[in-house]
Enzyme design. Structure first.
Site, PDB file in Angstrom:
ATOM      1  N   HIS A 181       2.987  -1.452  -7.611  1.00 19.94           N
ATOM      2  CA  HIS A 181       2.835  -2.165  -6.347  1.00 19.94           C
ATOM      3  C   HIS A 181       1.386  -1.986  -5.926  1.00 19.94           C
ATOM      4  O   HIS A 181       0.985  -0.951  -5.411  1.00 19.94           O
ATOM      5  CB  HIS A 181       3.785  -1.584  -5.305  1.00 19.94           C
ATOM      6  CG  HIS A 181       3.673  -2.255  -3.965  1.00 19.94           C
ATOM      7  ND1 HIS A 181       3.659  -3.624  -3.819  1.00 19.94           N
ATOM      8  CD2 HIS A 181       3.554  -1.734  -2.708  1.00 19.94           C
ATOM      9  CE1 HIS A 181       3.557  -3.916  -2.529  1.00 19.94           C
ATOM     10  NE2 HIS A 181       3.481  -2.796  -1.846  1.00 19.94           N
ATOM     11  N   SER A 232       0.006  -5.748  -0.091  1.00 14.77           N
ATOM     12  CA  SER A 232       1.348  -5.745   0.486  1.00 14.77           C
ATOM     13  C   SER A 232       1.370  -6.433   1.854  1.00 14.77           C
ATOM     14  O   SER A 232       0.941  -7.575   1.965  1.00 14.77           O
ATOM     15  CB  SER A 232       1.846  -4.290   0.546  1.00 14.77           C
ATOM     16  OG  SER A 232       3.235  -4.220   0.722  1.00 14.77           O
ATOM     17  N   ASP A 252       6.070  -5.866 -10.177  1.00  9.28           N
ATOM     18  CA  ASP A 252       6.106  -5.228  -8.854  1.00  9.28           C
ATOM     19  C   ASP A 252       7.399  -5.648  -8.167  1.00  9.28           C
ATOM     20  O   ASP A 252       7.693  -6.835  -8.041  1.00  9.28           O
ATOM     21  CB  ASP A 252       4.894  -5.698  -8.045  1.00  9.28           C
ATOM     22  CG  ASP A 252       4.887  -5.205  -6.606  1.00  9.28           C
ATOM     23  OD1 ASP A 252       5.758  -4.398  -6.230  1.00  9.28           O
ATOM     24  OD2 ASP A 252       3.986  -5.632  -5.858  1.00  9.28           O
TER      25      ASP A 252
END
Length: 520
Positions: free
Chosen positions: A482, A209, A453
């Site tokens: 994710h 991320s 995602d």
């Protein structure tokens, strides 16, 4: 000229009277203090493994003034148990911005395959402003202030502006001398301090991320120190940061369409409609009904805006179907479905929040125990906005611009468009100290992405891959979480990541593989 002679003679006298420095001494004299540290390792906690060690470094608050005020930088490690196979160090960042990574080596130690694990000392750290690294605050924000903004409505926009301005003012008042320096570029500089303190010429790096953007920035600022980098669930450098919120809206729409098809094929189980059009109509009728007459869930009134507040709901058609079926039953009957399909709706109703870590990192926090994953909500919010607002000056400063964009995007992307483009505290934040990092230097790194995602959507991951010339991408078709690597034992992407971390060899070309369906 005659008047200069005594002065020159004096200078010569002083020069000849000083001892000559050796080359190492001269180099040390020129190296700033923060790059001459050695960690004082100690056991992190009596209730944690002996092999899990912690230390604290000092880093400049402002790298333009390296001898000035400093921040603590908490680091941790678990050393390789096979020194003969040790290659170096592997740093980890779980996402955020605003997420602790200090405890993570314990979990990686258990999860990584042995041939990969043996090659690295696993290094965790709390980024500046987070956890044990001189935590920052905006002065005790309320729960409502810790979100990232609500739906746009003309009648409530003035209060939205007040919310955004209020957060910026509170943060400035409480930590205004520190927050301008809580940025991705400064965190990348901190990573290089860690590298030097560990005595390593290069670092390897695993991230999810937001951590992918941090890794990308490091690869551009310190390419000579970049070794094996895995950037999982990518942030598109061209979208930082308003565009990374807006991409939630654009990419939720195809995921919603996928869900309507999936639910229609299982109408006998969920009762939401026999065609995609009927399923869509059921959802929007539920949203409209909840806006008129909120649904009561565990004593809380749930509005249509609450139902739309988390676009990542539609990453999983199974999860979305169970949630909508549950809400529909509550709206019509005041009770949960009789067949027991009753998911916990608390996370959905909270909506996206600052410091959203990957599925892998979230699982790791739970595994590491409550002492390893404290509630940093106010702190996470402070760090989140400091990075998101302080990395780039691309945020509009005119509140009316946000209102116009929200109206436009709600029409184009009805699920989340108005949420994404509504006003944020960045409209009132201090101007950044430096511009974003251009992605111009070749980076032979591995990017990894799940197809569905919706926190860092596929479009974003593809943007990161495109920006980093020389990178390769592993795409898991059908993947929904994710976070890819180590987040699901069945992920088809893990083998490629393991090979890269173990050998340093990137795939000859991008890799596309197929994940098994998580639910029938």
């Amino acid at each position: 000229m005659k008047r200069l002679a005594p002065l020159l003679a004096t200078v010569g006298l002083v020069a000849t009277s000083l001892p000559l420095l050796t080359a190492p001494q001269a180099a040390a004299a020129q190296t700033p203090g923060h790059m001459r540290q050695k960690p004082d390792w100690h056991r992190c906690s009596p209730d944690q493994p002996v092999a899990y060690e912690c230390a604290t470094l000092k880093v400049p608050l402002d790298y333009r003034h390296p001898e000035g005020r400093t921040l603590d930088l908490a680091i941790s490690r678990m050393k390789s148990e096979n020194p003969g196979k040790r290659r170096g160090v592997l740093l980890f960042n779980p996402g955020g911005p605003g997420t602790s990574g200090l405890f993570r080596p314990m979990v990686l130690n258990a999860e990584m395959p042995k041939d990969v694990r043996d090659q690295y000392d696993l290094i965790g750290f709390d980024p500046r402003g987070v956890g044990n690294s001189s935590p920052v605050t905006c002065g005790g924000l309320s729960r409502a202030e810790q979100g990232i903004g609500g739906a746009y409505r003309p009648e409530t926009f003035a209060s939205d502006v007040a919310w955004a301005r209020g957060i910026a003012d509170k943060c400035r008042e409480k930590s205004g001398d520190v927050l301008p320096h809580i940025t991705t570029r400064n965190t990348a500089r901190d990573l290089d301090v860690i590298r030097e303190a560990l005595g390593e010429r290069k670092i390897s790096y695993l991230s999810y991320s937001y951590g992918t953007y941090l890794g990308a920035v490091y690869s551009q600022m310190f390419p000579q120190h970049t070794d094996r980098f895995v950037l999982d669930s990518g942030v598109d450098p061209q979208r930082v940061w308003r565009g990374m919120i807006q991409v939630w809206a654009t990419e939720a729409e195809p995921a919603f369409a996928r869900w309507t098809r999936w639910a229609a094929e299982r109408s006998d189980r969920y009762g939401l409609g026999t065609t995609p059009e009927e399923v869509s109509a059921t959802f929007w009728a539920l949203v409209a009904r909840a806006d008129r007459d909120p649904i009561v869930y565990e004593g809380r009134k749930v509005t249509g805006d609450d139902i739309r507040a988390d676009p990542s709901l539609f990453s999983s058609p199974y999860g979305a179907s169970a949630v909508v079926k549950h809400l529909k039953s509550l709206a019509e009957n005041g009770s949960r479905p009789a067949d027991g399909d009753a998911p916990d709706l608390k996370q959905l109703l909270a909506g996206p929040r600052p410091s959203g870590a990957s599925a892998s990192a979230t699982n790791a926090a739970a595994a590491a125990g409550p002492a390893a994953a404290p509630d940093f909500d106010d702190e996470a919010t402070a760090v989140y906005w400091s990075v998101v607002c302080g990395d780039t000056d691309a945020w509009p400063r005119d509140p009316d611009q946000y209102a116009r964009d929200a109206v436009r995007d709600k029409a184009k992307y009805p699920l989340y468009g108005d949420f994404a483009s509504n006003i944020k505290p960045c409209a009132f934040w201090q101007r950044p100290a430096e511009p974003p990092t251009p992605m111009k230097t070749r980076a032979d790194v591995l990017t990894v992405q799940n197809e569905w995602d919706l926190v860092t959507p596929l479009a974003s991951g593809q943007g990161l891959h495109k920006a980093l010339k020389g990178s390769r991408m592993v795409l898991a078709l059908g993947g929904e979480k994710h976070g890819v690597y180590l987040s699901d034992p069945a992920s088809c992407a893990d083998a490629t990541v393991n090979t890269y971390l173990a050998t340093g060899r990137l795939p000859a070309a991008d890799v596309t593989c197929q994940d098994p369906p998580p639910f029938p």
